[in-house]
Design a protein around this motif. Structure first.
Motif, mmCIF file in Angstrom:
data_model
loop_
_atom_site.group_PDB
_atom_site.id
_atom_site.type_symbol
_atom_site.label_atom_id
_atom_site.label_comp_id
_atom_site.label_asym_id
_atom_site.label_seq_id
_atom_site.Cartn_x
_atom_site.Cartn_y
_atom_site.Cartn_z
ATOM 1 N N ALA A 81 0.837 -1.207 0.000
ATOM 2 C CA ALA A 81 0.000 0.000 0.000
ATOM 3 C C ALA A 81 0.868 1.252 0.000
ATOM 4 C CB ALA A 81 -0.926 0.001 1.210
ATOM 5 N N GLU A 82 0.441 2.256 -0.722
ATOM 6 C CA GLU A 82 1.149 3.537 -0.740
ATOM 7 C C GLU A 82 0.756 4.401 0.453
ATOM 8 O OE1 GLU A 82 3.716 6.517 -1.993
ATOM 9 O OE2 GLU A 82 3.564 4.412 -2.597
ATOM 10 N N HIS A 83 -0.496 4.287 0.903
ATOM 11 C CA HIS A 83 -1.007 5.109 1.990
ATOM 12 C C HIS A 83 -1.368 4.233 3.196
ATOM 13 C CE1 HIS A 83 -0.956 8.407 -0.811
ATOM 14 N NE2 HIS A 83 -1.720 7.740 -1.636
ATOM 15 N N GLY A 84 -1.624 4.891 4.321
ATOM 16 C CA GLY A 84 -1.836 4.188 5.571
ATOM 17 C C GLY A 84 -3.278 3.836 5.857
ATOM 18 N N LEU A 110 6.668 -2.155 -4.718
ATOM 19 C CA LEU A 110 5.773 -1.062 -5.103
ATOM 20 C C LEU A 110 5.044 -0.607 -3.848
ATOM 21 C CD1 LEU A 110 4.253 -2.476 -8.420
ATOM 22 C CD2 LEU A 110 6.033 -0.744 -8.182
ATOM 23 N N GLY A 111 5.194 0.669 -3.499
ATOM 24 C CA GLY A 111 4.565 1.187 -2.288
ATOM 25 C C GLY A 111 5.601 1.734 -1.332
ATOM 26 N N THR A 112 5.508 3.026 -1.019
ATOM 27 C CA THR A 112 6.493 3.667 -0.148
ATOM 28 C C THR A 112 6.503 3.046 1.243
ATOM 29 O OG1 THR A 112 6.180 5.738 -1.361
ATOM 30 C CG2 THR A 112 7.231 5.875 0.801
ATOM 31 N N ARG A 113 5.330 2.759 1.769
ATOM 32 C CA ARG A 113 5.258 2.184 3.112
ATOM 33 C C ARG A 113 5.843 0.774 3.145
ATOM 34 N NH1 ARG A 113 1.949 5.047 6.702
ATOM 35 N NH2 ARG A 113 1.021 6.884 5.740
ATOM 36 N N ASP A 126 15.648 -3.813 -3.480
ATOM 37 C CA ASP A 126 16.625 -3.511 -4.513
ATOM 38 C C ASP A 126 16.133 -2.416 -5.454
ATOM 39 O OD1 ASP A 126 18.781 -5.805 -4.263
ATOM 40 O OD2 ASP A 126 16.819 -6.738 -3.966
ATOM 41 N N TRP A 127 14.828 -2.195 -5.455
ATOM 42 C CA TRP A 127 14.224 -1.137 -6.281
ATOM 43 C C TRP A 127 12.848 -0.844 -5.708
ATOM 44 C CZ3 TRP A 127 9.770 -0.928 -9.355
ATOM 45 C CH2 TRP A 127 9.674 0.145 -10.248
ATOM 46 N N THR A 128 12.488 0.420 -5.662
ATOM 47 C CA THR A 128 11.172 0.802 -5.142
ATOM 48 C C THR A 128 10.542 1.836 -6.060
ATOM 49 O OG1 THR A 128 11.997 2.645 -3.777
ATOM 50 C CG2 THR A 128 11.963 0.447 -2.772
ATOM 51 N N HIS A 129 9.220 1.891 -5.991
ATOM 52 C CA HIS A 129 8.456 2.897 -6.742
ATOM 53 C C HIS A 129 7.125 3.085 -6.041
ATOM 54 C CE1 HIS A 129 6.182 4.807 -10.013
ATOM 55 N NE2 HIS A 129 7.359 5.169 -10.493
ATOM 56 N N ARG A 134 -4.875 4.862 -7.559
ATOM 57 C CA ARG A 134 -6.140 4.626 -8.259
ATOM 58 C C ARG A 134 -5.877 3.847 -9.535
ATOM 59 N NH1 ARG A 134 -9.900 9.495 -9.327
ATOM 60 N NH2 ARG A 134 -11.212 7.699 -9.836
ATOM 61 N N CYS A 135 -6.908 3.253 -10.073
ATOM 62 C CA CYS A 135 -6.764 2.422 -11.279
ATOM 63 C C CYS A 135 -6.186 3.172 -12.479
ATOM 64 C CB CYS A 135 -8.123 1.803 -11.638
ATOM 65 S SG CYS A 135 -8.678 0.553 -10.453
ATOM 66 N N PRO A 136 -6.592 4.435 -12.731
ATOM 67 C CA PRO A 136 -6.027 5.129 -13.898
ATOM 68 C C PRO A 136 -4.512 5.302 -13.845
ATOM 69 C CG PRO A 136 -8.034 6.238 -13.174
ATOM 70 C CD PRO A 136 -7.713 5.207 -12.127
ATOM 71 N N ALA A 137 -3.929 5.224 -12.657
ATOM 72 C CA ALA A 137 -2.476 5.390 -12.529
ATOM 73 C C ALA A 137 -1.719 4.081 -12.700
ATOM 74 C CB ALA A 137 -2.137 6.003 -11.171
ATOM 75 N N VAL A 138 -2.423 2.960 -12.803
ATOM 76 C CA VAL A 138 -1.770 1.650 -12.888
ATOM 77 C C VAL A 138 -0.894 1.497 -14.135
ATOM 78 C CG1 VAL A 138 -2.215 -0.822 -13.221
ATOM 79 C CG2 VAL A 138 -3.360 0.419 -11.381
ATOM 80 N N PRO A 139 -1.358 1.879 -15.346
ATOM 81 C CA PRO A 139 -0.505 1.673 -16.534
ATOM 82 C C PRO A 139 0.849 2.353 -16.438
ATOM 83 C CG PRO A 139 -2.765 2.131 -17.199
ATOM 84 C CD PRO A 139 -2.704 2.358 -15.723
ATOM 85 N N GLU A 140 0.899 3.563 -15.898
ATOM 86 C CA GLU A 140 2.191 4.256 -15.779
ATOM 87 C C GLU A 140 3.128 3.508 -14.828
ATOM 88 O OE1 GLU A 140 4.090 8.547 -14.341
ATOM 89 O OE2 GLU A 140 1.908 8.265 -14.403
ATOM 90 N N VAL A 141 2.591 3.032 -13.708
ATOM 91 C CA VAL A 141 3.424 2.286 -12.750
ATOM 92 C C VAL A 141 3.922 0.995 -13.383
ATOM 93 C CG1 VAL A 141 3.452 1.135 -10.503
ATOM 94 C CG2 VAL A 141 2.237 3.297 -10.771
ATOM 95 N N VAL A 142 3.060 0.306 -14.118
ATOM 96 C CA VAL A 142 3.469 -0.946 -14.768
ATOM 97 C C VAL A 142 4.550 -0.681 -15.814
ATOM 98 C CG1 VAL A 142 2.699 -2.848 -16.224
ATOM 99 C CG2 VAL A 142 1.280 -2.100 -14.324
#
Length: 283
Positions: A81-84, A110-113, A126-129, A134-142
């Protein structure tokens, strides 16, 4: 400040908190439903691409231009999760990942937390992002994740890729799943739907490479959306529990306020009686 005034101030603060909790609960519910609506289409797309790969297999001997060796160092993609306000969501995922990953394997979080939690557990990623919120942001992360994976594969750093995520289950709760992503095993795609090889304009190797790329994208995107659904389901349950606790506290404060108010009224009556008695004696 009197006790009643202090209680009423506390009631005001708790009422504001109840409004915030209610808003977060509603937002989590909305995003959970958004992810659940997106999943059937994503699964259908992955199945369609898998069928296309199976249909074009007769055109080539194996899948050229993509990893075909099942050995080598593992890259495990962990969706957190990115948020708490998600309870033990990240902790359970991290425990499952650390229990199944070897020291030499690569951990991509994937997820700062989740990345922070990984470092706290003595196994820095070894790598984080940042995880999509939200769903519309999924393609960019992938796309960012895919670039990193292909870079590591091309450099010989890893030979296998798996993704671990939480899948939301009907009726509440979730399960942690781990799925292979690369190399793509043609046998796992099932039989093709065509009796003859399809008509194509691209060279077979290029066609297979593009189809495999689309299939990997679909698998990763589905995993991220599944994780989003589970994350928001966990947040909804956490906010539901918080709402019950705040409501219970408000009921207790309301009872205290009534007692305090009655005590003040009683004190005022006693003052009036005492004053009246003093005036009578003085007369």
């Amino acid at each position: 400040m009197t006790r009643l005034a202090d209680i009423e101030r506390h009631i005001g603060s708790m009422t504001e908190l109840l409004d915030i909790v209610g808003a977060m609960r509603s937002l989590a519910s909305m995003r959970l439903q958004e992810a659940q609506r997106a999943l059937p289409g994503m699964r259908s797309y992955a199945e369609a691409v898998a069928a296309a790969i199976a249909d074009t297999l007769p055109l080539v001997e194996g899948v050229e231009g993509t990893p075909t060796v099942a050995g080598g160092r593992l890259a495990l993609v962990l969706c957190t999760a990115e948020h708490g306000f998600v309870g033990g969501f990240n902790e359970h995922l991290m425990e499952a990942a650390l229990a199944r990953i070897d020291p030499d394997d690569a951990l991509l979080v994937l997820g700062t937390r989740g990345a922070t939690l990984s470092a706290e557990r003595g196994r820095p990623a070894d790598w984080t992002h940042p995880m999509a919120s939200r769903c519309p942001a999924v393609p960019e992360v992938v796309n960012r994740l895919s670039l990193e994976l292909y870079r590591r594969i091309a450099g010989g750093e890893v030979g296998r890729v798996e993704v671990m995520f939480a899948r939301c289950r009907a009726g509440g709760g979730s399960t942690i799943e781990r799925h292979p992503v690369l190399p793509v095993d043609p046998a796992s795609l099932g039989p093709g739907s065509l009796r003859q090889p399809p008509i194509h304009t691209l060279p077979p190797a290029v066609l297979q490479e593009k189809l495999v790329g689309e299939y990997v994208f679909a698998l990763l995107a589905e995993a991220l959306v599944e994780s989003l659904a589970s994350e928001n389901a966990a947040r909804f349950l956490a906010m539901e529990a918080a709402r019950d606790n705040v409501s219970r506290k408000l009921a207790e404060l309301g009872a205290e306020a009534r007692h305090a108010r009655q005590s003040e009224i009683t004190d005022e009556l006693l003052d009036l009686v005492t004053g009246a008695e003093a005036v009578t004696r003085g007369g």
